[in-house]
Design a protein around this motif. Sequence first.
Motif, PDB file in Angstrom:
ATOM      1  N   SER A  50       0.816  -1.223   0.000  1.00  0.00           N
ATOM      2  CA  SER A  50       0.000   0.000   0.000  1.00  0.00           C
ATOM      3  C   SER A  50       0.844   1.264   0.000  1.00  0.00           C
ATOM      4  O   SER A  50       0.368   2.334  -0.360  1.00  0.00           O
ATOM      5  CB  SER A  50      -0.937   0.003   1.215  1.00  0.00           C
ATOM      6  OG  SER A  50      -0.168  -0.063   2.409  1.00  0.00           O
ATOM      7  N   ALA A  51       2.115   1.153   0.398  1.00  0.00           N
ATOM      8  CA  ALA A  51       3.001   2.315   0.375  1.00  0.00           C
ATOM      9  C   ALA A  51       4.269   2.030  -0.425  1.00  0.00           C
ATOM     10  O   ALA A  51       5.252   2.765  -0.303  1.00  0.00           O
ATOM     11  CB  ALA A  51       3.358   2.720   1.804  1.00  0.00           C
ATOM     12  N   GLY A  52       4.262   0.974  -1.238  1.00  0.00           N
ATOM     13  CA  GLY A  52       5.469   0.605  -1.989  1.00  0.00           C
ATOM     14  C   GLY A  52       6.590   0.171  -1.073  1.00  0.00           C
ATOM     15  O   GLY A  52       7.768   0.345  -1.385  1.00  0.00           O
ATOM     16  N   HIS A 314      -3.456  -1.724 -10.935  1.00  0.00           N
ATOM     17  CA  HIS A 314      -4.728  -1.522 -10.233  1.00  0.00           C
ATOM     18  C   HIS A 314      -4.603  -0.675  -8.963  1.00  0.00           C
ATOM     19  O   HIS A 314      -5.603  -0.219  -8.426  1.00  0.00           O
ATOM     20  CB  HIS A 314      -5.353  -2.872  -9.869  1.00  0.00           C
ATOM     21  CG  HIS A 314      -4.731  -3.497  -8.656  1.00  0.00           C
ATOM     22  ND1 HIS A 314      -3.681  -4.381  -8.741  1.00  0.00           N
ATOM     23  CD2 HIS A 314      -4.988  -3.335  -7.338  1.00  0.00           C
ATOM     24  CE1 HIS A 314      -3.326  -4.748  -7.516  1.00  0.00           C
ATOM     25  NE2 HIS A 314      -4.101  -4.123  -6.650  1.00  0.00           N
ATOM     26  N   SER A 315      -3.378  -0.459  -8.469  1.00  0.00           N
ATOM     27  CA  SER A 315      -3.235   0.313  -7.227  1.00  0.00           C
ATOM     28  C   SER A 315      -2.946   1.787  -7.467  1.00  0.00           C
ATOM     29  O   SER A 315      -2.734   2.536  -6.517  1.00  0.00           O
ATOM     30  CB  SER A 315      -2.124  -0.308  -6.364  1.00  0.00           C
ATOM     31  OG  SER A 315      -0.926  -0.410  -7.103  1.00  0.00           O
ATOM     32  N   THR A 316      -2.921   2.220  -8.761  1.00  0.00           N
ATOM     33  CA  THR A 316      -2.622   3.631  -9.028  1.00  0.00           C
ATOM     34  C   THR A 316      -3.592   4.209 -10.068  1.00  0.00           C
ATOM     35  O   THR A 316      -4.337   3.488 -10.728  1.00  0.00           O
ATOM     36  CB  THR A 316      -1.184   3.815  -9.577  1.00  0.00           C
ATOM     37  OG1 THR A 316      -1.120   3.312 -10.912  1.00  0.00           O
ATOM     38  CG2 THR A 316      -0.162   3.086  -8.723  1.00  0.00           C
ATOM     39  N   HIS A 317      -3.531   5.522 -10.220  1.00  0.00           N
ATOM     40  CA  HIS A 317      -4.327   6.241 -11.231  1.00  0.00           C
ATOM     41  C   HIS A 317      -3.392   6.828 -12.288  1.00  0.00           C
ATOM     42  O   HIS A 317      -3.639   7.908 -12.820  1.00  0.00           O
ATOM     43  CB  HIS A 317      -5.127   7.367 -10.566  1.00  0.00           C
ATOM     44  CG  HIS A 317      -5.961   6.912  -9.400  1.00  0.00           C
ATOM     45  ND1 HIS A 317      -7.116   6.192  -9.546  1.00  0.00           N
ATOM     46  CD2 HIS A 317      -5.775   7.069  -8.057  1.00  0.00           C
ATOM     47  CE1 HIS A 317      -7.630   5.931  -8.351  1.00  0.00           C
ATOM     48  NE2 HIS A 317      -6.836   6.453  -7.432  1.00  0.00           N
ATOM     49  N   PHE A 357       6.871   8.674 -10.321  1.00  0.00           N
ATOM     50  CA  PHE A 357       5.681   9.528 -10.362  1.00  0.00           C
ATOM     51  C   PHE A 357       4.463   8.954  -9.652  1.00  0.00           C
ATOM     52  O   PHE A 357       3.599   9.695  -9.185  1.00  0.00           O
ATOM     53  CB  PHE A 357       5.293   9.810 -11.826  1.00  0.00           C
ATOM     54  CG  PHE A 357       6.290  10.642 -12.578  1.00  0.00           C
ATOM     55  CD1 PHE A 357       7.201  11.453 -11.913  1.00  0.00           C
ATOM     56  CD2 PHE A 357       6.325  10.626 -13.960  1.00  0.00           C
ATOM     57  CE1 PHE A 357       8.125  12.226 -12.609  1.00  0.00           C
ATOM     58  CE2 PHE A 357       7.243  11.393 -14.675  1.00  0.00           C
ATOM     59  CZ  PHE A 357       8.143  12.193 -13.988  1.00  0.00           C
ATOM     60  N   ALA A 358       4.312   7.614  -9.624  1.00  0.00           N
ATOM     61  CA  ALA A 358       3.068   7.007  -9.132  1.00  0.00           C
ATOM     62  C   ALA A 358       2.979   7.042  -7.614  1.00  0.00           C
ATOM     63  O   ALA A 358       3.986   7.104  -6.913  1.00  0.00           O
ATOM     64  CB  ALA A 358       2.964   5.565  -9.630  1.00  0.00           C
ATOM     65  N   SER A 359       1.751   7.015  -7.115  1.00  0.00           N
ATOM     66  CA  SER A 359       1.494   6.928  -5.671  1.00  0.00           C
ATOM     67  C   SER A 359       0.546   5.751  -5.424  1.00  0.00           C
ATOM     68  O   SER A 359      -0.587   5.808  -5.860  1.00  0.00           O
ATOM     69  CB  SER A 359       0.848   8.213  -5.162  1.00  0.00           C
ATOM     70  OG  SER A 359       1.643   9.328  -5.471  1.00  0.00           O
ATOM     71  N   PRO A 360       1.019   4.699  -4.752  1.00  0.00           N
ATOM     72  CA  PRO A 360       2.377   4.500  -4.228  1.00  0.00           C
ATOM     73  C   PRO A 360       3.355   4.125  -5.348  1.00  0.00           C
ATOM     74  O   PRO A 360       2.944   3.800  -6.458  1.00  0.00           O
ATOM     75  CB  PRO A 360       2.191   3.323  -3.266  1.00  0.00           C
ATOM     76  CG  PRO A 360       1.055   2.538  -3.847  1.00  0.00           C
ATOM     77  CD  PRO A 360       0.119   3.555  -4.434  1.00  0.00           C
ATOM     78  N   ALA A 361       4.668   4.191  -5.013  1.00  0.00           N
ATOM     79  CA  ALA A 361       5.710   3.851  -5.991  1.00  0.00           C
ATOM     80  C   ALA A 361       5.845   2.333  -6.054  1.00  0.00           C
ATOM     81  O   ALA A 361       6.613   1.726  -5.307  1.00  0.00           O
ATOM     82  CB  ALA A 361       7.036   4.489  -5.587  1.00  0.00           C
TER      83      ALA A 361
END
Length: 510
Positions: A50-52, A314-317, A357-361
Amino acid sequence: MEEELPLFCGESGKATLSSLKMLDVGKWPIFSLCSEEELQLIRQACVFGSAGNEVLYTTVNDEIFVLGTNCCGCLGLGDVQSTIEPRRLDSLTGKKVACLSYGSGPHVVLATSEGEVFTWGHNAYSQLGNGTTNHGLVPCHISTNLSNKRVIEVACGSYHSLVLTSDGEVFAWGYNNSGQVGSGSTANQPIPRRVTGCLQNKVVVNIACGQMCSMAVVDTGEVYVWGYSGNGQLGLGGSGNQPTPCRVAALQGIRVQRAACGYAHTLVLTDEGQVYVWGANSYGQLGTGNKSNQPYPTPIIVEKDRIIEIAACHSTHTSAAKTQGGHVYMWGQCRGQSVVLPHLTHFSCTDDVFACFASPAVSWRLLTVEPDDHLTVAESLKREFDNPNTADLKFLVDGKYIYAHKVLLKIRCEHFRSSLEDHEDDIVEMSEFSYPVYRAFLEYLYTDSISLSPEEAVGLLDLATFYRENRLKKLCQQTIKQGICEENAIALLSAAVKYDAQKNSASGFA
């Protein structure tokens, strides 16, 4: 911008880099916990959680290591203790990782190169497929309904799992509140079950999962979707959930090669290198220039060049794409900002978009680290030893073949220079020495080094004396000296006397 790299098309027709750059795993924050030496050994990696804050990686020796927070036992170590030191995942020793995906719990689904499936981690919704809802602290081999199948691709939604077999079948299990398992109901699925319906007689070539939806691309280029569609992520024009696979009719006449799903948005890549998008767009993740959701497939223009790769997870936008010319674009959520049109980055691979760039990495796929493709002459020769594809000579020893190259043997060894001069056959039978000893001798000619037990080194010393290979004799003597212990002292002492080693004290064997 980095210098553009030349490309070529292989037999598969897919463009690949002719000069591969090593992927810099150090761009993921979690890898700052690893030493430089450890990073150099990495060949595959997946950053998740969830937080990379979790990572699994394989090394050049095919060992699997894990590191991080270990939420719900997702590191597979048998406990829930976090670790800032890489720990080896011994339960998968000897297994080669072919593909890997992860859910939000997180749970992990891994397929080996032999097509076996292992799962572990969060399991409140049966997403491990082992028939229980107990968290899996160690990898569990999932064989129910898959025992005679070879799995070639895996995909996870937030709490459900899909696998694709070599014969084009899809199996699903886990959370099913919106029909994402494709069974026709909304009951959770505790074990793998084949997804049928419209896919019954289709050959699937690619699968993908959003948070609560599933996709399959078939060999005819059609796309089938099922699960949650509250944001239009199924591309069917409405927001109603779909409990069984349904073809995306709006793509009629378009041949899709691959699909990629974000949290609630979808990208597909066509055989002509075009990208279509649909679904949620509150962060600009569709790349259409606005933030309006799209319930139907919409083409987007990245640049005039052909797109060869699309990326989402699936965990990022966040979305990314790579062109045939090697340019990498991103759009969607970018470190808290919304990028509504494809933006040209300075990266050379889509993986870096998610690292920076992504959240999470997290990784959008299992990363493969390509070693530097430049080999020295010495390294090239090492690789060719015992290679049947390039050899023009083979030695038959103890019923087994050792493959070699006449010209190299002549260059490297006086004995072969004369014995192979008029030798026209491509097979040499050898009975004077054992297979391990003779193989070690030939390997030495390619590598300048030996790797033998002290006992076998005695046999190689015999051979080195016979062939008058003085440097090899010294290497053998060093190996024997360094390997002397109580159990072998008498045998090695007799060898020392036999070769009058005291007179060769400069060699280190005395």
